[in-house]
Design an enzyme around this catalytic site. Structure first.
Site, short mmCIF file in Angstrom:
data_model
loop_
_atom_site.label_atom_id
_atom_site.label_comp_id
_atom_site.label_asym_id
_atom_site.label_seq_id
_atom_site.Cartn_x
_atom_site.Cartn_y
_atom_site.Cartn_z
CD1 TRP A 104 -2.31 -2.13 1.70
CD2 TRP A 104 -3.04 -1.06 -0.12
NE1 TRP A 104 -3.37 -2.85 1.18
CE2 TRP A 104 -3.83 -2.22 0.06
CE3 TRP A 104 -3.32 -0.25 -1.22
CZ2 TRP A 104 -4.87 -2.58 -0.80
CZ3 TRP A 104 -4.36 -0.59 -2.08
CH2 TRP A 104 -5.12 -1.74 -1.86
CG ASP A 178 -3.31 4.10 4.01
OD1 ASP A 178 -4.34 3.85 4.66
OD2 ASP A 178 -3.07 3.60 2.89
CE LYS A 202 -9.22 -2.75 2.99
NZ LYS A 202 -8.06 -1.93 2.69
#
Ligand SMILES: *Cc1c(COP(=O)(O)O)cnc(C)c1O
Length: 367
Positions: A104, A178, A202
């Protein structure tokens, strides 16, 4: 009926109580005669849902008054563009520092290069993304615009268990984090960050909602090309209602926030998450049938990738797990193997059931 435990990395398991409440309120929210999906976002009913959700999130993370909570769209990947578009306006020639800890942060680096100069201050690529590079090895830029971290790498299973100090090396650059896959799983000191963002799917609620927590002084620095609907200052001034927000996703997120408060808040949730992760990692470390390759100090409490030493057994492992009601354990296609995501809504019993199954599968395969 078999009890089902869903180990998906996202969209992911939600608390059963929340789904039951949403089902009960689906056709008629609190006597309004309407589903939340049908309400005007500017009506009193939805405004009350929105205000409660914002306040509950502020309470849960102890978000200081000088931070705005923004409800956006576009997901974590959208933020990879939206963050530089919002922060590079005052000094478009400045450099953004990144720490590359996995898939990511890698995507964030690539996207940011469209908008600014990028420096990869440290990378764990050499060890296959099994750790966070030691802070004293980071080569930060002296006047960086900001420092971007992915504090939980959902695919690689690597998590920061510390907040790095970057200000001295960067002349005060803020940290942008993030936190898509571990927000609300542990206590955090929001004041250590300039921006925290995450997609909801999530650990918060349904896909379609993105949350950004932005320090006041970082508003109003957008590049001219930044779309108005993603300009944090405009969104903040309009109470996240510059355009129609993802109303139903905000409603479900709000129910999750209330559920978290009933569980004792983030501190209590963190203890449960530690217990779940410890159970699974202790088992993985105790057997030579499975392995997790992440260095112990950086293992994620939320996403636990693991491999069967004999990978020819992968398909039968997944089939047998499914038969037991243990779903979505297949690892991300980029790394293979297995992955158990054990977010807030995964009960301890779910991890127990997984470990129990893994033990039995290992024994049966040894025969
Ligand atoms: C899932 C995830 C993303 C991407 O989110 P989208 O909503 O699919 O754009 C970004 N960062 C992290 C850490 C993630 O786990």
């Amino acid at each position: 009926m078999t009890v089902i435990y869903n180990f998906s990395a996202g969209p992911a398991v939600l608390p059963k109580e929340v789904l039951q409440q949403a089902a009960a309120e689906m056709l008629d929210w609190h006597g309004s005669g309407m589903s939340v999906m049908e309400m005007s976002h500017r009506g009193a009913e939805f405004m009350s849902i929105m205000d409660a959700a914002q306040q509950d999130l502020r309470d849960l993370l102890a978000i200081p008054a000088n931070y705005k909570i923004l409800f956006l769209q576009g997901g974590g990947l959208g933020e990879n563009a939206i963050v530089p578009m919002n922060l590079m306006g005052l000094r478009p020639d400045a450099t953004i520092d990144f720490v590359h800890t996995g898939s990511w942060s890698g995507k964030s680096i690539k996207e940011a290069q469209k908008y600014a100069k990028v420096n990869v201050a440290a990378s764990a690529a050499e060890n296959g993304f099994t750790s966070v590079p030691a802070r004293d090895s980071w080569k930060l830029t002296a006047d960086a615009a900001y420092v971007h971290l992915c504090t939980n790498e959902t695919i690689d299973g690597v998590e920061y268990h510390f907040v790095p100090d970057v200000a001295a090396d960067t002349n005060g650059a803020p940290i942008v984090a993030d936190m898509s896959s571990h927000i609300l799983s542990r206590e955090i000191d929001v004041s250590r960050y300039g921006v925290i963002f995450g997609g909801a799917q999530k650990n918060i609620g349904p896909a379609g909602l993105t949350i950004a927590i932005v320090r006041d002084d970082l508003l109003g620095q957008a590049l001219p090309c930044c779309p108005s609907a993603f300009d944090w200052k405009i969104v903040a001034e309009n109470g996240s209602m510059y355009n129609t927000p993802p109303t139903y996703a905000i409603y479900i997120a709000g129910l999750v926030f209330q559920w978290l408060k009933r569980q004792g808040g983030v501190a209590a949730m963190e203890q449960k998450n530690i217990a779940k992760a410890t159970l699974l990692y202790d088992y993985l470390d105790s057997t030579d049938f499975y392995e997790n390759r992440v260095e112990k100090a950086y293992r994620s409490r939320m996403n636990v990738p693991f491999y069967l030493k004999d990978e020819t057994l992968n398909a039968s492992f997944l089939a047998a797990a499914k038969e037991r009601g243990l779903l979505q354990l297949k690892g991300h296609k980029s790394v293979g193997g297995m992955r158990a995501s054990i977010y807030n809504a995964m009960p301890f019993e779910g991890v127990q059931a997984l470990v129990h199954f893994m033990q039995e599968f290992a024994q049966a395969s040894h025969k």
